[in-house]
Scaffold this motif. Sequence first.
Motif, PDB file in Angstrom:
ATOM      1  N   VAL A  26       0.831  -1.194   0.000  1.00  0.00           N
ATOM      2  CA  VAL A  26       0.000   0.000   0.000  1.00  0.00           C
ATOM      3  C   VAL A  26       0.871   1.253   0.000  1.00  0.00           C
ATOM      4  O   VAL A  26       2.040   1.218   0.376  1.00  0.00           O
ATOM      5  CB  VAL A  26      -0.960   0.043   1.217  1.00  0.00           C
ATOM      6  CG1 VAL A  26      -1.911  -1.134   1.207  1.00  0.00           C
ATOM      7  CG2 VAL A  26      -0.193   0.096   2.527  1.00  0.00           C
ATOM      8  N   ARG A  27       0.258   2.360  -0.432  1.00  0.00           N
ATOM      9  CA  ARG A  27       0.888   3.680  -0.368  1.00  0.00           C
ATOM     10  C   ARG A  27       0.087   4.519   0.597  1.00  0.00           C
ATOM     11  O   ARG A  27      -1.120   4.685   0.449  1.00  0.00           O
ATOM     12  CB  ARG A  27       0.900   4.345  -1.749  1.00  0.00           C
ATOM     13  CG  ARG A  27       1.641   5.684  -1.749  1.00  0.00           C
ATOM     14  CD  ARG A  27       1.612   6.322  -3.122  1.00  0.00           C
ATOM     15  NE  ARG A  27       0.274   6.677  -3.532  1.00  0.00           N
ATOM     16  CZ  ARG A  27      -0.374   7.773  -3.155  1.00  0.00           C
ATOM     17  NH1 ARG A  27       0.178   8.611  -2.308  1.00  0.00           N
ATOM     18  NH2 ARG A  27      -1.584   8.020  -3.594  1.00  0.00           N
ATOM     19  N   VAL A  34       5.531   3.561   0.940  1.00  0.00           N
ATOM     20  CA  VAL A  34       5.040   2.317   0.363  1.00  0.00           C
ATOM     21  C   VAL A  34       5.556   1.171   1.215  1.00  0.00           C
ATOM     22  O   VAL A  34       6.745   1.101   1.538  1.00  0.00           O
ATOM     23  CB  VAL A  34       5.507   2.154  -1.099  1.00  0.00           C
ATOM     24  CG1 VAL A  34       5.136   0.787  -1.649  1.00  0.00           C
ATOM     25  CG2 VAL A  34       4.919   3.251  -1.964  1.00  0.00           C
ATOM     26  N   GLY A  35       4.648   0.267   1.602  1.00  0.00           N
ATOM     27  CA  GLY A  35       5.056  -0.874   2.405  1.00  0.00           C
ATOM     28  C   GLY A  35       4.036  -1.995   2.355  1.00  0.00           C
ATOM     29  O   GLY A  35       2.911  -1.815   1.879  1.00  0.00           O
ATOM     30  N   SER A  44      -5.035   1.154  14.938  1.00  0.00           N
ATOM     31  CA  SER A  44      -3.591   1.098  14.714  1.00  0.00           C
ATOM     32  C   SER A  44      -3.282   0.283  13.461  1.00  0.00           C
ATOM     33  O   SER A  44      -4.141  -0.415  12.936  1.00  0.00           O
ATOM     34  CB  SER A  44      -2.874   0.491  15.923  1.00  0.00           C
ATOM     35  OG  SER A  44      -3.267  -0.860  16.087  1.00  0.00           O
ATOM     36  N   TRP A  45      -2.037   0.370  13.016  1.00  0.00           N
ATOM     37  CA  TRP A  45      -1.594  -0.362  11.838  1.00  0.00           C
ATOM     38  C   TRP A  45      -0.082  -0.514  11.865  1.00  0.00           C
ATOM     39  O   TRP A  45       0.613   0.208  12.574  1.00  0.00           O
ATOM     40  CB  TRP A  45      -2.035   0.350  10.561  1.00  0.00           C
ATOM     41  CG  TRP A  45      -1.637   1.799  10.496  1.00  0.00           C
ATOM     42  CD1 TRP A  45      -2.350   2.869  10.953  1.00  0.00           C
ATOM     43  CD2 TRP A  45      -0.409   2.330   9.985  1.00  0.00           C
ATOM     44  NE1 TRP A  45      -1.652   4.029  10.758  1.00  0.00           N
ATOM     45  CE2 TRP A  45      -0.472   3.724  10.153  1.00  0.00           C
ATOM     46  CE3 TRP A  45       0.713   1.776   9.402  1.00  0.00           C
ATOM     47  CZ2 TRP A  45       0.574   4.558   9.755  1.00  0.00           C
ATOM     48  CZ3 TRP A  45       1.738   2.609   9.004  1.00  0.00           C
ATOM     49  CH2 TRP A  45       1.656   3.983   9.169  1.00  0.00           C
ATOM     50  N   SER A  46       0.417  -1.476  11.099  1.00  0.00           N
ATOM     51  CA  SER A  46       1.864  -1.623  10.930  1.00  0.00           C
ATOM     52  C   SER A  46       2.142  -2.142   9.527  1.00  0.00           C
ATOM     53  O   SER A  46       1.345  -2.872   8.943  1.00  0.00           O
ATOM     54  CB  SER A  46       2.472  -2.544  11.982  1.00  0.00           C
ATOM     55  OG  SER A  46       2.039  -3.866  11.796  1.00  0.00           O
ATOM     56  N   MET A  47       3.283  -1.733   9.007  1.00  0.00           N
ATOM     57  CA  MET A  47       3.691  -2.150   7.677  1.00  0.00           C
ATOM     58  C   MET A  47       5.190  -2.379   7.653  1.00  0.00           C
ATOM     59  O   MET A  47       5.930  -1.802   8.449  1.00  0.00           O
ATOM     60  CB  MET A  47       3.294  -1.106   6.623  1.00  0.00           C
ATOM     61  CG  MET A  47       4.004   0.192   6.768  1.00  0.00           C
ATOM     62  SD  MET A  47       3.666   1.503   5.543  1.00  0.00           S
ATOM     63  CE  MET A  47       2.359   0.951   4.595  1.00  0.00           C
ATOM     64  N   PRO A  73      10.935   3.369  -6.350  1.00  0.00           N
ATOM     65  CA  PRO A  73      11.941   3.439  -5.292  1.00  0.00           C
ATOM     66  C   PRO A  73      11.906   2.218  -4.360  1.00  0.00           C
ATOM     67  O   PRO A  73      12.947   1.729  -3.929  1.00  0.00           O
ATOM     68  CB  PRO A  73      11.582   4.713  -4.522  1.00  0.00           C
ATOM     69  CG  PRO A  73      10.808   5.540  -5.493  1.00  0.00           C
ATOM     70  CD  PRO A  73      10.075   4.559  -6.354  1.00  0.00           C
ATOM     71  N   THR A  74      10.716   1.709  -4.093  1.00  0.00           N
ATOM     72  CA  THR A  74      10.584   0.547  -3.212  1.00  0.00           C
ATOM     73  C   THR A  74      11.207  -0.679  -3.860  1.00  0.00           C
ATOM     74  O   THR A  74      11.924  -1.437  -3.204  1.00  0.00           O
ATOM     75  CB  THR A  74       9.100   0.282  -2.890  1.00  0.00           C
ATOM     76  OG1 THR A  74       8.568   1.445  -2.264  1.00  0.00           O
ATOM     77  CG2 THR A  74       8.938  -0.909  -1.971  1.00  0.00           C
TER      78      THR A  74
END
Length: 104
Positions: A26-27, A34-35, A44-47, A73-74
């Motif tokens: 996702v961005r 981006v992750g 909450s969230w984590s990537m 770039p990713t």
Amino acid sequence: MMSARSAATPALRPMGDPAHLVGQWVRVYDDGTVGLLLEADDTSWSMRTPTGIRAGRGRLAAEPVTRREQSGPTRRRLRAVMDDPGLPGSEDLDLLDLQLAAHP
């Protein structure tokens, strides 16, 4: 003389349930990060990014990565860490490529 034109406003993006994006690349809207989204709910969230884990509080505002230009770039960073046994660079790059292929 003043113009009668209104100032441009950014288009509103649809906000769905962030949990539906878990497992996708996702961005993030606010900064363009981006992750790979590992977990997300309304609080909450984590990537995982090529540079490490990023987490946040609150509802995640993001969209799936569907265009190669969003991922440039990713992809370069993932290729750079592909051979590091401590990082999942190769697997993450495969997942990103599969996701991009699903959105021609």
